[in-house]
Design a protein around this motif. Sequence first.
Motif, mmCIF file in Angstrom:
data_model
loop_
_atom_site.group_PDB
_atom_site.id
_atom_site.type_symbol
_atom_site.label_atom_id
_atom_site.label_comp_id
_atom_site.label_asym_id
_atom_site.label_seq_id
_atom_site.Cartn_x
_atom_site.Cartn_y
_atom_site.Cartn_z
ATOM 1 N N MET A 65 35.246 -9.087 -39.600
ATOM 2 C CA MET A 65 35.129 -9.959 -38.431
ATOM 3 C C MET A 65 35.187 -9.097 -37.166
ATOM 4 O O MET A 65 35.538 -7.915 -37.228
ATOM 5 N N ALA A 67 36.617 -9.205 -33.009
ATOM 6 C CA ALA A 67 37.440 -9.950 -32.043
ATOM 7 C C ALA A 67 37.345 -9.275 -30.679
ATOM 8 O O ALA A 67 37.039 -8.072 -30.599
ATOM 9 N N VAL B 25 26.787 -6.218 -36.679
ATOM 10 C CA VAL B 25 27.427 -5.578 -35.528
ATOM 11 C C VAL B 25 28.010 -4.238 -35.981
ATOM 12 O O VAL B 25 28.887 -4.225 -36.863
ATOM 13 N N VAL B 27 30.358 -1.324 -35.164
ATOM 14 C CA VAL B 27 31.483 -1.036 -34.264
ATOM 15 C C VAL B 27 31.846 0.445 -34.382
ATOM 16 O O VAL B 27 32.190 0.925 -35.471
ATOM 17 N N LEU B 29 34.454 3.053 -33.941
ATOM 18 C CA LEU B 29 35.903 2.967 -33.855
ATOM 19 C C LEU B 29 36.462 4.004 -32.881
ATOM 20 O O LEU B 29 35.987 5.156 -32.847
ATOM 21 N N LEU B 47 31.279 -14.761 -28.442
ATOM 22 C CA LEU B 47 32.111 -13.636 -27.995
ATOM 23 C C LEU B 47 31.419 -12.814 -26.903
ATOM 24 O O LEU B 47 31.981 -11.870 -26.366
ATOM 25 N N LEU B 49 28.981 -10.691 -27.233
ATOM 26 C CA LEU B 49 28.896 -9.294 -27.670
ATOM 27 C C LEU B 49 27.641 -8.628 -27.110
ATOM 28 O O LEU B 49 26.571 -9.233 -27.046
ATOM 29 N N LYS B 53 30.511 -3.152 -25.443
ATOM 30 C CA LYS B 53 31.679 -4.040 -25.230
ATOM 31 C C LYS B 53 32.855 -3.600 -26.100
ATOM 32 O O LYS B 53 32.692 -3.272 -27.270
ATOM 33 N N LYS B 54 34.084 -3.609 -25.535
ATOM 34 C CA LYS B 54 35.316 -3.304 -26.269
ATOM 35 C C LYS B 54 35.611 -4.449 -27.239
ATOM 36 O O LYS B 54 35.637 -5.633 -26.836
ATOM 37 N N VAL B 55 35.808 -4.094 -28.529
ATOM 38 C CA VAL B 55 36.071 -5.109 -29.548
ATOM 39 C C VAL B 55 37.118 -4.579 -30.532
ATOM 40 O O VAL B 55 37.541 -3.428 -30.448
ATOM 41 N N TYR B 56 37.500 -5.445 -31.463
ATOM 42 C CA TYR B 56 38.298 -5.035 -32.614
ATOM 43 C C TYR B 56 37.520 -5.408 -33.875
ATOM 44 O O TYR B 56 36.955 -6.517 -33.945
ATOM 45 N N ALA B 57 37.499 -4.536 -34.855
ATOM 46 C CA ALA B 57 36.969 -4.868 -36.184
ATOM 47 C C ALA B 57 38.173 -5.372 -36.981
ATOM 48 O O ALA B 57 39.200 -4.684 -37.056
#
Lengths: 69, 69, 69, 69, 69, 69
Positions: A65, A67, B25, B27, B29, B47, B49, B53-57
Amino acid sequence: MKLSARNQLPGKVKALNVGVVTAEVVVELDGGGELVAVITKKSVENLGLAVGKKVYAVVKSTEVMVAVD
Amino acid sequence: MKLSARNQLPGKVKALNVGVVTAEVVVELDGGGELVAVITKKSVENLGLAVGKKVYAVVKSTEVMVAVD
Amino acid sequence: MKLSARNQLPGKVKALNVGVVTAEVVVELDGGGELVAVITKKSVENLGLAVGKKVYAVVKSTEVMVAVD
Amino acid sequence: MKLSARNQLPGKVKALNVGVVTAEVVVELDGGGELVAVITKKSVENLGLAVGKKVYAVVKSTEVMVAVD
Amino acid sequence: MKLSARNQLPGKVKALNVGVVTAEVVVELDGGGELVAVITKKSVENLGLAVGKKVYAVVKSTEVMVAVD
Amino acid sequence: MKLSARNQLPGKVKALNVGVVTAEVVVELDGGGELVAVITKKSVENLGLAVGKKVYAVVKSTEVMVAVD
């Protein structure tokens, strides 16, 4: 074996908590940070997992997912 | 919101491939390496996206496997 | 690579339906019957999948349900 | 009940390992080979599972990966 | 068929978005609220899904997370 | 944190069954009915879960199946 799961992050076993059926494996990633896996106790035995062992944390992309804050 | 999913790795969107229903997507890390997520197109929109963009997986631990060489 | 996922059933690709992001792979099992997988289009390319190719259908045991009549 | 999960393989229970919360069910497939499921202990009770019982191993296609040698 | 998946919530199809491989099904729950499912296009056809049809949203308990504010 | 998982149903903890590695959390939904989650024991502790606590049951849409009678 080459696997369709796109996410294969190298690291080593940091901690193991083994129950009756499942086991929790904390993987310290080479790139920093951790991934926690819950696999079967039998798989821990099959793979000979122990603290310090080099492993890969593997995740199918449909299970990841995203976030945002 | 605080979530039970134990794996929440910070990073930023490196690439987006949006289909009719789902979207891929990639990401990048913060700790190095990548995680690929497949979420719904709607979630990409919800979201907001976009590349950079700064996100969390985020991954539930029961979905993480372990492999050894 | 040796994987914690306990279910690794040999077979060959019977059919492929490739979308924008995901792809459906029908695996005809050596033991008879079929397993249908949904993986990413990119994985189909990475593994060089085509009808007739020898493959394994791989499933983590926490993803397997049981049913009775 | 007719279910969207495409993979429904007939077999019978070969082994059961029941823990506090989860249980491991080894299903011997009619077509040969085995599938291992991890379900809740409660589900084992609800379905009346026991060694020898006719069952189906059921898997949603998005949870099936593909591997090649 | 009786299934080990513990979560079977009754409702009806509110919306369908069908892609090349997968489809998004919005289920309006009898108890209020919605659940969104992503299944294969083939499953939509197999089950004859259409807006207004009575269905159940089904989830294996290992796939359910918990969150708090 | 805003999450891509589309399904976030409000409720409260009705029952907890904690094992060595995993825990079963029964969530009584505000809209009626229940969802059962299996998360790690550690997550129960991290979130301070107890009977009566307000929570959300969270599910990624790719993990939701659909069934018909």
